[in-house]
Design an enzyme around this catalytic site. Structure first.
Site, PDB file in Angstrom:
ATOM      1  N   THR A 183       0.822  -1.156  -0.076  1.00 17.95           N
ATOM      2  CA  THR A 183      -0.082   0.039  -0.024  1.00 17.95           C
ATOM      3  C   THR A 183       0.893   1.303   0.009  1.00 17.95           C
ATOM      4  OG1 THR A 183      -1.615  -1.125   1.137  1.00 17.95           O
ATOM      5  CG2 THR A 183      -1.808   1.245   1.403  1.00 17.95           C
ATOM      6  N   ARG A 211     -13.436  -8.054  -1.507  1.00 17.96           N
ATOM      7  CA  ARG A 211     -12.640  -7.683  -0.134  1.00 17.96           C
ATOM      8  C   ARG A 211     -11.955  -6.475  -0.051  1.00 17.96           C
ATOM      9  NH1 ARG A 211      -7.332  -6.055   1.318  1.00 17.96           N
ATOM     10  NH2 ARG A 211      -6.823  -7.097   3.353  1.00 17.96           N
ATOM     11  N   GLY A 213      -9.954  -3.767   2.436  1.00 24.14           N
ATOM     12  CA  GLY A 213      -8.848  -3.752   3.736  1.00 24.14           C
ATOM     13  C   GLY A 213      -9.110  -2.544   4.449  1.00 24.14           C
ATOM     14  N   THR A 234       0.012   0.548   6.670  1.00 24.95           N
ATOM     15  CA  THR A 234       0.136  -0.419   5.689  1.00 24.95           C
ATOM     16  C   THR A 234       0.256  -1.770   6.020  1.00 24.95           C
ATOM     17  OG1 THR A 234       2.650  -0.134   5.383  1.00 24.95           O
ATOM     18  CG2 THR A 234       1.343   1.225   3.991  1.00 24.95           C
TER      19      THR A 234
END
Ligand code: GLY
Length: 332
Positions: A183, A211, A213, A234
């Site tokens: 990320t 999905r 996050g 991250t």
């Protein structure tokens, strides 16, 4: 400004933009767009690793300290500049988060170009992953979460052009295929003392379609409070979501913690609340990594990782550099 290890080019561009008079948040988003354009950064934007159906889905969010407003997109397909779309959600709507088809339609209406985000390299990585499936997918039995998905480590290093090493099992051999929770995050403080942040990702590689996050969730993947500071995360998003990671960091700074202590407090919380045995090693330590970033209103900053060996990016006085992150667990 501070950011994740892969944010060095973003910080350099953001710094130029800021010096030219562009507002802080726009400068940060412009810097992150540069990394979203990079096909070799396989955890962000164009060229990001796809989901289990071989489709790239992006998540991103922005937060502005001055207005205390945010914007985000999740599960965005076919548009590479997810951070710019998130900024438009903040500026052009009364909403905070658009997902899936709605996010895509919103971006299309604003004229964002549509394209296939899957590069040949990412498609080949997906084929290798598919060929090596067994317990390495995200599906688990309800009574026994036995998958080893998410515990392998990719051998790439910061700056190597390979996937971010956010999947950490300290002594695990590198898997055959790129695999990442990678990320990009940037938090910034301008000369007027205002704060802003942005986080962007293609999310967990080979995830179940849909999905999402921590990255596009305010309080998890980023949080900015102009009176206190800004934070981001991250690494394994599920674990950050479950402790509201970035909000926790800012709340700890508000209570007097230094940026590094606030990050370490939050990592400890994640470690203590990681109960699933497949996510803990024989010493009870998490088998995955999370890196947290904190920037205080007075300019103090820091970052910390669950495990030793991670770097983060810092921009001070117009110059970007990499620094070692503090850590909760030292290498054996
Ligand atoms: N931290 C990025 C993700 O888990 O999607």
């Amino acid at each position: 400004m501070i950011g994740s290890w892969n944010a060095l080019p973003a910080l350099a561009r953001a710094s130029e933009q800021l010096a030219a008079g562009t507002p802080l948040l726009d400068s940060i988003v412009s810097g992150i767009s540069l990394v979203e354009d990079d096909p070799d950064e396989m955890s962000v934007g164009y060229g990001g690793l796809p989901n289990e159906d071989c489709v790239v889905e992006l998540d991103a969010a922005v937060m502005d300290g001055v207005t205390h407003r945010s914007g985000a997109v999740a599960g965005l397909r076919a548009v590479r500049h997810a951070a710019r779309v998130a900024l438009e959600v903040m500026r052009r709507t009364d909403h905070s988060l658009l997902v899936g088809d709605g996010a895509h339609k919103f971006a299309a209406l604003l004229g964002f170009p549509e394209e296939n985000l899957l590069t040949d390299r990412a498609r080949k990585a997906w084929l290798d992953w598919k060929a090596n499936l067994s317990d390495r997918d995200a599906w688990v039995t309800p009574d026994q979460a036995a998958s080893s998905f998410g515990t392998a480590r990719w051998a790439g290093r910061a700056g190597s052009g390979l996937v971010a090493p956010e999947m950490l099992a300290p002594d695990a051999p590198p898997p055959k295929v790129p695999f990442t929770y990678g990320t990009i995050h940037v938090s910034g403080l301008d000369a007027a003392g205002n704060l802003a942040s942005c986080t962007s990702t293609s999310g967990l590689s080979y995830k179940i379609a849909g999905r999402v996050g921590d990255s596009p969730v305010v309080g998890a993947g980023l949080y900015t409070d102009n009176a206190v500071g800004s934070a981001g995360a991250t690494g394994r998003g599920e674990s950050v979501l479950q402790v509201c990671g970035s909000h926790t960091i800012v709340a700890r700074m508000e209570s007097g913690d230094s940026p590094i202590d606030a990050c370490l407090f939050t990592l400890k919380k994640i470690a203590e609340r990681t109960r699933l045995t497949h996510l803990r090693d024989e010493k009870g330590r998490p088998t995955f990594n999370v890196t947290l970033y904190a920037l205080r209103k007075d300019g103090a900053f820091g970052a910390a990782s669950m495990h030793e060996g991670y770097e983060y990016a810092v921009l001070e006085n117009g110059k970007a550099r990499a620094e070692r992150a503090a850590f909760l667990f030292a290498k054996d």
